[in-house]
Motif scaffolding. Structure first.
Motif, short mmCIF file in Angstrom:
data_model
loop_
_atom_site.label_atom_id
_atom_site.label_comp_id
_atom_site.label_asym_id
_atom_site.label_seq_id
_atom_site.Cartn_x
_atom_site.Cartn_y
_atom_site.Cartn_z
N ASN A 143 -0.73 54.67 -30.99
CA ASN A 143 -1.44 54.76 -29.71
C ASN A 143 -1.13 56.11 -29.08
O ASN A 143 0.02 56.43 -28.84
CB ASN A 143 -0.96 53.63 -28.80
CG ASN A 143 -1.74 53.54 -27.52
OD1 ASN A 143 -2.43 54.48 -27.14
ND2 ASN A 143 -1.61 52.42 -26.84
N PRO A 144 -2.15 56.92 -28.81
CA PRO A 144 -1.88 58.26 -28.27
C PRO A 144 -1.19 58.23 -26.91
O PRO A 144 -0.55 59.20 -26.52
CB PRO A 144 -3.27 58.90 -28.13
CG PRO A 144 -4.17 58.08 -28.95
CD PRO A 144 -3.58 56.72 -29.04
N LEU A 145 -1.29 57.10 -26.20
CA LEU A 145 -0.71 57.07 -24.86
C LEU A 145 0.75 56.66 -24.84
O LEU A 145 1.34 56.55 -23.78
CB LEU A 145 -1.51 56.08 -23.99
CG LEU A 145 -2.98 56.40 -23.81
CD1 LEU A 145 -3.66 55.28 -23.05
CD2 LEU A 145 -3.16 57.70 -23.07
N TYR A 146 1.33 56.44 -26.00
CA TYR A 146 2.71 55.94 -26.03
C TYR A 146 3.71 57.08 -26.19
O TYR A 146 3.52 57.97 -27.02
CB TYR A 146 2.88 54.95 -27.18
CG TYR A 146 4.28 54.43 -27.35
CD1 TYR A 146 5.02 54.70 -28.49
CD2 TYR A 146 4.87 53.67 -26.35
CE1 TYR A 146 6.30 54.22 -28.65
CE2 TYR A 146 6.16 53.20 -26.50
CZ TYR A 146 6.86 53.47 -27.64
OH TYR A 146 8.14 53.00 -27.80
N ILE A 152 7.46 49.20 -24.15
CA ILE A 152 6.08 49.02 -24.60
C ILE A 152 5.32 48.19 -23.58
O ILE A 152 5.69 47.08 -23.28
CB ILE A 152 6.06 48.27 -25.94
CG1 ILE A 152 6.82 49.06 -26.99
CG2 ILE A 152 4.65 48.02 -26.40
CD1 ILE A 152 7.06 48.27 -28.24
N ARG A 153 4.25 48.75 -23.06
CA ARG A 153 3.44 47.97 -22.11
C ARG A 153 1.97 48.18 -22.46
O ARG A 153 1.30 48.98 -21.82
CB ARG A 153 3.69 48.44 -20.67
CG ARG A 153 5.05 48.08 -20.18
CD ARG A 153 5.08 48.11 -18.67
NE ARG A 153 6.45 48.04 -18.21
CZ ARG A 153 7.21 49.08 -17.92
NH1 ARG A 153 6.71 50.29 -18.00
NH2 ARG A 153 8.46 48.92 -17.55
N PHE A 154 1.53 47.52 -23.50
CA PHE A 154 0.14 47.72 -23.89
C PHE A 154 -0.55 46.39 -24.09
O PHE A 154 -0.06 45.51 -24.78
CB PHE A 154 0.05 48.51 -25.19
CG PHE A 154 0.59 49.91 -25.06
CD1 PHE A 154 1.61 50.34 -25.85
CD2 PHE A 154 0.06 50.77 -24.12
CE1 PHE A 154 2.11 51.62 -25.73
CE2 PHE A 154 0.54 52.05 -23.98
CZ PHE A 154 1.57 52.47 -24.79
N PRO B 110 -0.95 46.62 -18.83
CA PRO B 110 -1.70 45.59 -18.11
C PRO B 110 -1.20 45.31 -16.71
O PRO B 110 -1.94 44.92 -15.84
CB PRO B 110 -1.56 44.35 -18.99
CG PRO B 110 -0.32 44.60 -19.77
CD PRO B 110 -0.18 46.07 -19.93
N SER B 111 0.11 45.53 -16.48
CA SER B 111 0.63 45.18 -15.16
C SER B 111 1.26 46.40 -14.54
O SER B 111 2.31 46.85 -14.97
CB SER B 111 1.66 44.07 -15.26
OG SER B 111 2.70 44.49 -16.12
N PRO B 112 0.63 47.00 -13.57
CA PRO B 112 1.19 48.23 -13.01
C PRO B 112 2.48 47.96 -12.25
O PRO B 112 2.67 46.88 -11.70
CB PRO B 112 0.09 48.71 -12.04
CG PRO B 112 -0.66 47.49 -11.71
CD PRO B 112 -0.58 46.56 -12.87
N GLU B 113 3.34 48.97 -12.24
CA GLU B 113 4.62 48.80 -11.54
C GLU B 113 4.38 48.86 -10.05
O GLU B 113 3.50 49.56 -9.58
CB GLU B 113 5.58 49.92 -11.91
CG GLU B 113 6.43 49.57 -13.09
CD GLU B 113 6.53 50.76 -14.04
OE1 GLU B 113 6.53 50.54 -15.24
OE2 GLU B 113 6.58 51.88 -13.54
N ASN B 114 5.21 48.18 -9.33
CA ASN B 114 5.08 48.20 -7.87
C ASN B 114 5.76 49.44 -7.33
O ASN B 114 6.96 49.61 -7.43
CB ASN B 114 5.77 46.97 -7.28
CG ASN B 114 4.75 45.93 -6.93
OD1 ASN B 114 3.61 46.25 -6.70
ND2 ASN B 114 5.17 44.69 -6.89
N THR B 115 4.99 50.35 -6.78
CA THR B 115 5.62 51.53 -6.22
C THR B 115 5.49 51.52 -4.71
O THR B 115 5.45 52.55 -4.06
CB THR B 115 4.95 52.79 -6.77
OG1 THR B 115 3.55 52.68 -6.52
CG2 THR B 115 5.19 52.92 -8.25
N GLY B 116 5.35 50.35 -4.16
CA GLY B 116 5.24 50.27 -2.70
C GLY B 116 3.80 50.31 -2.25
O GLY B 116 3.51 50.04 -1.08
#
Lengths: 169, 176
Positions: A143-146, A152-154, B110-116
């Motif tokens: 994955n180019p975004l890794y 790992i968050r995909f 899929p789940s963005p981090e909470n940055t406030g």
């Protein structure tokens, strides 16, 4: 004697199969001990916070590998207990199981460790672990975004992994 | 046509090319990086179209040339043809590939981090960054199409649209 024998005392099969998923949780570590992935599908009891849990798991595997290498009756090497080994050296331990769960382990030459915790009556999981490593290569490494070394968050990887684990017997 | 290269090598090379141009050579100038990457694609497309039209007769009109891109050219590059071709008969063509090979492994958090920030704006921010990153990888194929068409005598402008992954559409506007 009765404690280990009686079926009414030993814990029943966990409800994971009823919930639609066959495994409890999975950990993926890289060679530096960074936990790249932790996913749980069925974990009723949690005793430590996430950081400590990951450190404990990594430490456990490190010690087990050292121990199994040291106690290997067929090896000729004289190695001190606790010396870090390269991946692939020494004995490769595959799994251990208790009365409530089975932990299967695989380490690749690049130092990626995959740990899968399932119910105790699971068979040999070496091939499924290899398949999961293939999923990792396809959807994470390519994955180019890794950025290597980061968690790992995909979406694609998570979906593929969930689907595959659900299909394990 | 002789020697072959592993596909993983080519894809890794493309990934690294985009990454170098965006993060090293033109670190804070995404437009310049995009233009350089598109120019590289232009050269590659120019040469590839020369190769793949060796034994063919000249194309009678623009539609024939675009159909060549959709069928033979795309099959040589990606082992499949373009799935859908639309045109407004006035010089604009939309080539849609339902599963673009070079984007098939791209995926976002899929789940963005909470940055406030509030949930909505943090989701939008994460998606925006992912979209920007993905767009960078599309300048190369756009350049390839532009190079191929200009070698066939059709100057044009090509842009990409990824409103629904993994399908990818390339919009070709022929300069009158």
């Amino acid at each position: 004697m009765q404690f280990f024998g009686g079926s009414e005392i030993s814990p029943s099969l966990p409800a994971s199969t009823a919930a639609g998923n066959n495994a409890h949780m999975i950990y993926v570590f890289n060679r530096n001990g960074v936990c790249l992935l932790y996913r749980e599908w069925n974990r009723p009891v949690r005793t430590l916070n996430a950081q400590q849990d990951h450190k404990l798991m990594f430490g456990l595997l490190f010690s087990l590998k050292s121990l199994t290498t040291k106690m290997d009756p067929t090896s000729l090497e004289k190695r001190n207990l606790g010396v870090p080994q390269l991946p692939g050296q020494g004995c490769s331990f595959h799994s251990f199981h208790t009365n409530t769960y089975k932990l299967s382990f695989m380490e690749t030459p690049s130092g990626i460790k995959i740990i899968l915790v399932t119910h105790p009556r699971t068979g040999d999981l070496r091939d499924p672990l290899k398949y999961i490593y293939n999923l990792y290569v396809e959807y994470v490494v390519k994955n180019p975004l890794y950025t290597p070394g980061t968690p790992i968050r995909f979406e694609l990887f998570n979906t593929a992994l969930d689907q595959y684990v659900r299909s394990l017997s | 046509m002789g020697r072959e290269v592993s596909e993983s090598c080519v894809e890794s090379l493309l990934t690294e090319m985009v990454s170098s141009y965006c993060n090293q050579f033109y670190a804070n100038k995404p437009e310049l990086a995009a233009r350089r990457i598109e120019a590289i694609g232009y050269d590659v497309g120019h040469r590839l179209s020369e190769r793949y039209t060796m034994e063919r007769p000249r194309f009678s009109d623009h539609l024939e040339a675009i159909k060549f891109i959709c069928k033979d050219f795309w099959s040589e590059l990606f082992k499949k043809q373009i799935d859908n071709l639309k045109t407004n008969h006035r010089g604009t063509f939309v080539l849609q590939d339902n599963r673009f090979r070079w984007l098939s492994r791209m995926s976002i958090d899929p789940s963005p981090e909470n940055t406030g920030l509030s949930q909505d704006s943090s989701v939008a921010l994460a998606e925006n960054k992912a979209t920007q990153a993905t767009n960078m990888y599309l300048y190369f194929p756009c350049g390839i199409i532009r190079g191929a068409l200009s070698n066939l005598g059709i100057p044009c402008a090509v842009s990409a649209d990824i409103s629904n992954l993994p399908a990818c559409s390339f919009v070709v506007r022929i300069k009158a």
